[in-house]
Design a protein around this motif. Structure first.
Motif, PDB file in Angstrom:
ATOM      1  N   THR A   1       0.619  -1.167   0.105  1.00 19.09           N
ATOM      2  CA  THR A   1      -0.162   0.277   0.151  1.00 19.09           C
ATOM      3  C   THR A   1       1.321   0.936   0.046  1.00 19.09           C
ATOM      4  OG1 THR A   1      -2.121  -1.636   1.551  1.00 19.09           O
ATOM      5  CG2 THR A   1      -1.762   1.842   1.189  1.00 19.09           C
ATOM      6  N   PHE A   2       1.984   1.181   0.881  1.00 12.95           N
ATOM      7  CA  PHE A   2       2.765   2.800   0.557  1.00 12.95           C
ATOM      8  C   PHE A   2       3.372   2.528  -0.602  1.00 12.95           C
ATOM      9  CE2 PHE A   2       7.077   3.483   0.968  1.00 12.95           C
ATOM     10  CZ  PHE A   2       7.490   4.942   2.027  1.00 12.95           C
ATOM     11  N   HIS A   3       4.229   1.254  -0.676  1.00  8.03           N
ATOM     12  CA  HIS A   3       4.629   0.803  -2.449  1.00  8.03           C
ATOM     13  C   HIS A   3       4.328   1.916  -3.477  1.00  8.03           C
ATOM     14  CE1 HIS A   3       7.677  -0.206  -5.462  1.00  8.03           C
ATOM     15  NE2 HIS A   3       6.281  -0.769  -6.089  1.00  8.03           N
ATOM     16  N   ILE A   4       2.685   1.419  -3.664  1.00  4.99           N
ATOM     17  CA  ILE A   4       2.008   2.856  -4.465  1.00  4.99           C
ATOM     18  C   ILE A   4       1.539   3.817  -3.968  1.00  4.99           C
ATOM     19  CG2 ILE A   4      -0.773   2.223  -5.520  1.00  4.99           C
ATOM     20  CD1 ILE A   4       1.132  -0.272  -6.989  1.00  4.99           C
ATOM     21  N   ASN A   5       1.017   4.084  -2.958  1.00  6.90           N
ATOM     22  CA  ASN A   5       0.542   4.825  -2.577  1.00  6.90           C
ATOM     23  C   ASN A   5       2.507   6.000  -3.141  1.00  6.90           C
ATOM     24  OD1 ASN A   5      -1.283   7.091  -1.684  1.00  6.90           O
ATOM     25  ND2 ASN A   5       1.091   6.927   0.377  1.00  6.90           N
ATOM     26  N   TYR A   6       3.389   6.521  -2.928  1.00  7.47           N
ATOM     27  CA  TYR A   6       4.782   6.419  -2.612  1.00  7.47           C
ATOM     28  C   TYR A   6       4.433   6.800  -4.569  1.00  7.47           C
ATOM     29  CZ  TYR A   6       9.541   7.628  -3.669  1.00  7.47           C
ATOM     30  OH  TYR A   6      11.011   7.944  -3.565  1.00  7.47           O
ATOM     31  N   TYR A   7       4.179   6.077  -5.622  1.00  7.85           N
ATOM     32  CA  TYR A   7       5.033   6.441  -6.349  1.00  7.85           C
ATOM     33  C   TYR A   7       3.125   7.172  -7.375  1.00  7.85           C
ATOM     34  CZ  TYR A   7       8.138   3.064  -7.559  1.00  7.85           C
ATOM     35  OH  TYR A   7       9.732   2.693  -7.647  1.00  7.85           O
ATOM     36  N   ILE A   8       2.331   7.703  -6.890  1.00 10.28           N
ATOM     37  CA  ILE A   8       0.531   8.013  -6.904  1.00 10.28           C
ATOM     38  C   ILE A   8       1.402   9.321  -6.399  1.00 10.28           C
ATOM     39  CG2 ILE A   8      -1.352   8.748  -6.244  1.00 10.28           C
ATOM     40  CD1 ILE A   8      -1.852   5.647  -6.302  1.00 10.28           C
ATOM     41  N   GLU A   9       2.182  10.086  -5.057  1.00 12.32           N
ATOM     42  CA  GLU A   9       1.671  10.916  -5.009  1.00 12.32           C
ATOM     43  C   GLU A   9       3.645  11.482  -5.232  1.00 12.32           C
ATOM     44  OE1 GLU A   9       2.228  10.871   0.629  1.00 12.32           O
ATOM     45  OE2 GLU A   9       3.730   9.869  -0.465  1.00 12.32           O
TER      46      GLU A   9
ATOM     47  N   ILE B   1      10.903  11.453  -6.509  1.00 13.56           N
ATOM     48  CA  ILE B   1      11.195   9.990  -6.149  1.00 13.56           C
ATOM     49  C   ILE B   1      11.831   9.022  -6.626  1.00 13.56           C
ATOM     50  CG2 ILE B   1       8.260  10.068  -5.429  1.00 13.56           C
ATOM     51  CD1 ILE B   1       8.032   8.859  -8.094  1.00 13.56           C
ATOM     52  N   ARG B   2      12.212   8.388  -6.356  1.00 19.02           N
ATOM     53  CA  ARG B   2      13.510   7.222  -6.351  1.00 19.02           C
ATOM     54  C   ARG B   2      13.066   5.862  -6.013  1.00 19.02           C
ATOM     55  NH1 ARG B   2      13.635  11.381  -8.386  1.00 19.02           N
ATOM     56  NH2 ARG B   2      15.307  13.261  -8.760  1.00 19.02           N
ATOM     57  N   ASP B   3      13.141   5.153  -6.899  1.00 13.92           N
ATOM     58  CA  ASP B   3      13.155   3.684  -6.676  1.00 13.92           C
ATOM     59  C   ASP B   3      13.274   3.376  -5.726  1.00 13.92           C
ATOM     60  OD1 ASP B   3      11.321   3.333  -9.423  1.00 13.92           O
ATOM     61  OD2 ASP B   3      12.584   2.680 -10.567  1.00 13.92           O
TER      62      ASP B   3
END
Length: 155
Positions: free
Chosen positions: A51-59, A72-74
């Protein structure tokens, strides 16, 4: 019209769709406790981490859609803060849902021509490519979340 269609596809995977996977993030995550979200099944990522991972990219992409930089960075996409309470879990979940709605709304109001423009830099391809990648990436992890949730209910 293209932007409305792609915004609706994004909403389907995160907020309200049933067409592709017969579920979405909001549906899958809304009845999960923080203990379930943080329980590791074998060597798989936890539901909270995904959930954090997907939200990180959306943000990160949302920041660009709002006129900001791509920051952001992978390598940081799994650097989630610890979830130690129901409140922590709800904060993460609400962040995902709020960011997703804002993301979809910004795509919805974007002129179609912008989809063909380069996203930040030519090396990243177009806005359309990046938004579609977000949708595909989200479905990939939605499948993982759905399977982990089933595995947890069988324990």
């Amino acid at each position: 019209m293209r932007t409305k269609q792609i915004a609706n596809r994004f909403r389907e995977v995160i907020l309200d769709g049933l067409w592709i996977a017969n579920t979405n993030y909001k549906d899958q995550l809304s009845n999960i406790t923080w203990e379930q979200a943080t329980t590791r099944v074998e060597s798989l990522n936890t539901i909270a981490l995904l959930t954090f991972h997907i939200n990180y990219y959306i943000e990160g992409v949302l920041n660009v859609l709002k006129g900001g930089a791509l920051e952001i960075r992978d390598k940081y996409s799994f650097d989630a803060p610890k979830i130690t309470s129901e409140e922590d879990w709800k904060i993460l979940l609400n962040s995902l849902l709020d960011n997703a709605e804002e993301f979809a709304s910004l795509i919805d109001t974007m002129p179609d021509e912008q989809l063909d423009n380069y996203f930040v830099d030519e090396k990243y391809g177009t806005y359309q490519r990046n938004i579609e990648a977000m949708i595909e990436h989200s479905y990939y992890h939605l499948g993982q979340i759905t399977l982990i949730k089933k595995m947890l209910s069988n324990e």
